[in-house]
Scaffold this motif. Structure first.
Motif, mmCIF file in Angstrom:
data_model
loop_
_atom_site.group_PDB
_atom_site.id
_atom_site.type_symbol
_atom_site.label_atom_id
_atom_site.label_comp_id
_atom_site.label_asym_id
_atom_site.label_seq_id
_atom_site.Cartn_x
_atom_site.Cartn_y
_atom_site.Cartn_z
ATOM 1 N N LYS A 5 -5.068 5.838 -4.845
ATOM 2 C CA LYS A 5 -5.143 5.164 -3.553
ATOM 3 C C LYS A 5 -4.710 3.723 -3.733
ATOM 4 O O LYS A 5 -5.258 2.994 -4.550
ATOM 5 N N GLN A 7 -4.490 0.391 -1.618
ATOM 6 C CA GLN A 7 -5.139 -0.107 -0.402
ATOM 7 C C GLN A 7 -4.230 -0.892 0.540
ATOM 8 O O GLN A 7 -4.401 -0.836 1.740
ATOM 9 N N ASP A 8 -3.313 -1.664 0.012
ATOM 10 C CA ASP A 8 -2.528 -2.589 0.837
ATOM 11 C C ASP A 8 -1.077 -2.514 0.383
ATOM 12 O O ASP A 8 -0.733 -3.030 -0.668
ATOM 13 N N SER A 23 -2.527 1.630 3.796
ATOM 14 C CA SER A 23 -2.903 2.226 2.518
ATOM 15 C C SER A 23 -2.148 3.538 2.305
ATOM 16 O O SER A 23 -1.687 4.164 3.254
ATOM 17 N N GLN A 25 -2.313 7.216 -0.077
ATOM 18 C CA GLN A 25 -3.116 8.059 -0.956
ATOM 19 C C GLN A 25 -2.359 9.344 -1.259
ATOM 20 O O GLN A 25 -1.747 9.927 -0.365
ATOM 21 N N ASN A 98 -4.567 -4.282 -6.033
ATOM 22 C CA ASN A 98 -5.123 -2.936 -5.983
ATOM 23 C C ASN A 98 -5.878 -2.519 -7.225
ATOM 24 O O ASN A 98 -6.744 -1.666 -7.174
#
Length: 99
Positions: A5, A7-8, A23, A25, A98
């Protein structure tokens, strides 16, 4: 299998499409048909990895990462300020680390 994952991130879908910001994943190991879940402020989309041109993200406090052609590349520390300025312009905010 384990999940990755980020996030940004800035997610580039091709030259004719606006990038997505949010994000990302996916399950590892990733293959061309791996489904990637992209969560933005207002929507969630699922896209096969082979439809994503590039994913750019801040890896840690000193480096940026990008996923291109299904491979992870990490910037060198010398180019951090350039990457930071360019991604800040595109995303309208400084990307958060991250890892």
């Amino acid at each position: 299998m384990n999940k990755v994952k980020i996030q940004d991130a800035i997610i580039g879908l091709g030259k004719d499409k606006d990038p997505l910001f949010g994000s990302v994943q996916y399950e590892r190991p990733a293959k061309t048909n791996t489904i990637v879940t992209v969560q933005t402020d207002d929507k969630t989309v699922q896209i096969p990895l082979n439809q994503i041109e590039i994913i750019v993200f801040r890896f840690d406090a000193e480096t940026f990462g990008l996923i291109f052609n299904y491979r992870l590349c990490i910037s060198d520390k010398k180019s951090f300020n350039l990457w930071n300025r360019q991604t800040k312009k595109l995303a309208c905010h400084e990307l958060q680390p991250n890892f």
